[in-house]
Write an enzyme that holds these catalytic residues in place. Structure first.
Site, PDB file in Angstrom:
ATOM      1  N   GLU A 132      10.838   1.811   9.500  1.00 45.93           N
ATOM      2  CA  GLU A 132      11.882   2.781   9.151  1.00 45.93           C
ATOM      3  C   GLU A 132      11.222   4.146   9.241  1.00 45.93           C
ATOM      4  O   GLU A 132      10.351   4.483   8.438  1.00 45.93           O
ATOM      5  CB  GLU A 132      12.412   2.495   7.747  1.00 45.93           C
ATOM      6  CG  GLU A 132      13.153   1.170   7.699  1.00 45.93           C
ATOM      7  CD  GLU A 132      13.521   0.708   6.298  1.00 45.93           C
ATOM      8  OE1 GLU A 132      13.168   1.386   5.313  1.00 45.93           O
ATOM      9  OE2 GLU A 132      14.145  -0.355   6.191  1.00 45.93           O
ATOM     10  N   LYS A 174       0.852  -1.199   0.000  1.00 49.75           N
ATOM     11  CA  LYS A 174       0.000   0.000   0.000  1.00 49.75           C
ATOM     12  C   LYS A 174       0.883   1.243   0.000  1.00 49.75           C
ATOM     13  O   LYS A 174       1.505   1.580   1.006  1.00 49.75           O
ATOM     14  CB  LYS A 174      -0.924   0.056   1.227  1.00 49.75           C
ATOM     15  CG  LYS A 174      -1.992   1.130   1.019  1.00 49.75           C
ATOM     16  CD  LYS A 174      -2.556   1.717   2.288  1.00 49.75           C
ATOM     17  CE  LYS A 174      -1.822   2.882   2.835  1.00 49.75           C
ATOM     18  NZ  LYS A 174      -1.789   4.109   1.991  1.00 49.75           N
TER      19      LYS A 174
END
Ligand code: NAD
Length: 488
Positions: A257, A182
């Site tokens: 991250e 996504k």
């Protein structure tokens, strides 16, 4: 089903999801506009909900046993074919991504999109070259096997969407997992082009799926589904926290991250020209780079010399159209983001920080913000402590090494840190004592795909890159055979 396409810079881009190798529409859509010209609507993109999340995970779940059983060698062939197709389509992908998120077209064409192809090629090679660890202990011969983990959900941010998505999807696929990707709702189009190439490369249905929509809607549905056996996320710490909660509920390993607020430390013994040139690069991509060293921390004795050189290097930047090769500073991604960046600067100056240059939008219409440098009144100022993700840097000074390291470590972030010095021992001490996932000495933005990548503190959890990513996307299994067995 829907084969709806829209023309973006001469490229026909599908606006639906991609599930089981078919384009799928949603009852509602969202508008995707170009940061190069906000009056330009690029597309009405499918706005997925829990329904499409479910369909995509069904597909990934059903395809998983076949893809996992295919073995590393055969999977690598698909990945290489996809890499070749990306290389053949660099120009098309680059123009779409430039129009969609404003990154400079030349840099996308010459470097960033090709990195996407390299990600697939590198992980095809790395997965194939895996040598399982072997040892003998307790009367048994031992081996570590990497087992595919299952359907993997990959959620990516709006900056460098193509490259950042391939960076995560490539190792997941190479490891034998199926994927639901996504991308962010502010730059959804280049990943849609990737799916055309997935189809052309002949990937079996359900192996590599894409859904579009908002994080709070389809994103949240994907990460809370127990069929997702790995979650890999890049984005802000706030979203990282909420995805972590969803992952914890299902006991699913996840990597995050997240944002950065890198220190850029310049010692008096450094090559000041080189340091200033590199520091001026922090304004590239309008500062929308998580890895950037946005806190300039300079030895007090060379502050004036450094500032002179840095200002000269910064003034060479050219704000302009991202499609022009002379432009070095693009507009920001979205009016909301521009307002957020302006908000940080306004609050900083209201609170008594000093403006050295910039601080406002240029006179031209559009989403640009001038390269800005601020001297904070104190280290706990918001402008020093929070990620801005725009072309805004701070300048601080230090007297000795202890102070430099203390300032470098003084935020909650820990993604990257840069140090400029001609003293190797000083650099080593900096590397040992500064909290960050990556330390760059006399350089910036040098990346090697085999290196571990990630952050500490609120910059992230876990490491991807090289074998670290392949380990993350696998279930590691210890296989033990009694030593006097005739096999194993
Ligand atoms: P964001 O966190 O707002 O969104 C990232 C993605 O998460 C989007 O796809 C969004 O739709 C999705 N999302 C939002 N809420 C969700 C939820 N509840 N559940 C599931 N998905 C959800 O981040 P952004 O504004 O798109 O990106 C900018 C941030 O990304 C910055 O903080 C930047 O530093 C960071 N970033 C980090 C790295 C890195 O490698 N560390 C790289 C690039 C960007």
């Amino acid at each position: 089903m829907s084969e709806e396409r829209t023309n973006v810079g001469g490229v026909a881009v599908a606006t639906g999801h991609f599930i089981n190798n078919l384009r799928v529409s949603s009852p509602s859509t969202f508008e995707d506009r170009s940061p190069l010209d906000w009056s330009l609507k690029l597309a009405d993109v499918a706005r997925g909900t829990a329904l499409e999340a479910n369909l995509a995970l069904d597909a990934a779940h059903d395809a998983f046993p076949m893809w996992a059983a295919l073995g590393v060698k055969k999977r690598a062939k698909y990945l290489r074919r996809l890499a070749d197709l990306i290389d053949e389509n660099i120009d098309r992908i680059a123009i779409v991504e430039t129009l969609d998120m404003a990154m400079l077209e030349e840099s996308l064409r010459l470097r960033v999109i090709a990195r996407g192809a390299r990600n697939f090629r590198a992980y095809a090679d790395l997965a194939r070259s895996y040598k399982s660890r072997r040892w003998t202990a307790n009367g048994t011969r031992n081996r570590v096997l990497r087992m595919p983990a299952g359907p993997t959900v990959v959620i990516t941010p709006w900056n460098a969407p193509f490259m950042l998505s391939t960076w995560k999807c490539a190792p997941a696929l190479a490891a034998g997992n199926t994927v639901v990707l996504k991308p962010a709702e502010w730059s959804p189009l280049s990943c849609s082009l990737l799916m055309d190439l997935v189809l052309e490369a002949g990937f079996p249905p359900g192996v590599f799926n894409l859904v579009q929509g908002f994080g709070a809607e389809i994103g949240a549905a994907l990460v809370s589904d127990p069929r997702a056996r790995r979650i890999s996320f890049t984005g802000s710490p706030e979203t990282g926290r909420s995805i972590g909660v969803a992952a914890a509920k299902n006991l699913v390993p996840f990597t995050a991250e997240l944002g950065g607020k890198g220190p850029f430390v310049v010692y008096g013994d450094a090559d000041l020209d080189a340091a200033a040139q590199k520091a001026a690069l922090m304004y590239d991509d309008a500062g929308q780079v998580c890895l950037a060293g946005t806190r300039l921390i300079v030895e007090a004795s060379v502050r004036e010399e450094f500032l002179k050189r840095f200002t000269r290097a910064t003034m060479k930047h050219v704000m302009g159209d991202s499609c022009e090769s002379t432009t070095t500073i693009s507009p920001l991604i979205h009016p909301e983001h521009l307002a957020r960046v302006q908000g940080f600067v306004d609050r900083s100056l209201d609170a008594g920080d000093s403006l050295i240059f910039g601080g406002k939008r240029p006179d031209a219409e559009g989403l640009w913000f001038e390269p800005t440098l601020i001297q904070p009144r104190a280290n706990d100022a918001e402008i020093v402590q929070r990620e801005i993700f725009g072309p805004v840097l701070t300048l601080q000074t230090f007297i000795d090494e202890d102070e430099a390291i203390a300032l470098a470590n003084s935020t909650e972030y820990g993604l990257t840190a840069m140090v400029f010095t001609s003293d190797r021992a000083k650099a080593e001490r900096f590397g040992a004592n500064v909290r960050a996932g990556t330390i760059w000495v006399n350089c910036y933005l040098v990346r090697d795909l085999s290196a571990p990548f990630g952050g500490t503190g609120i910059s992230g959890i876990g490491r991807e890159g090289g074998d670290y990513a392949l380990d993350f996307y696998s279930d590691l299994k210890t296989y033990q055979v009694r030593e006097d067995s005739t096999h194993g």
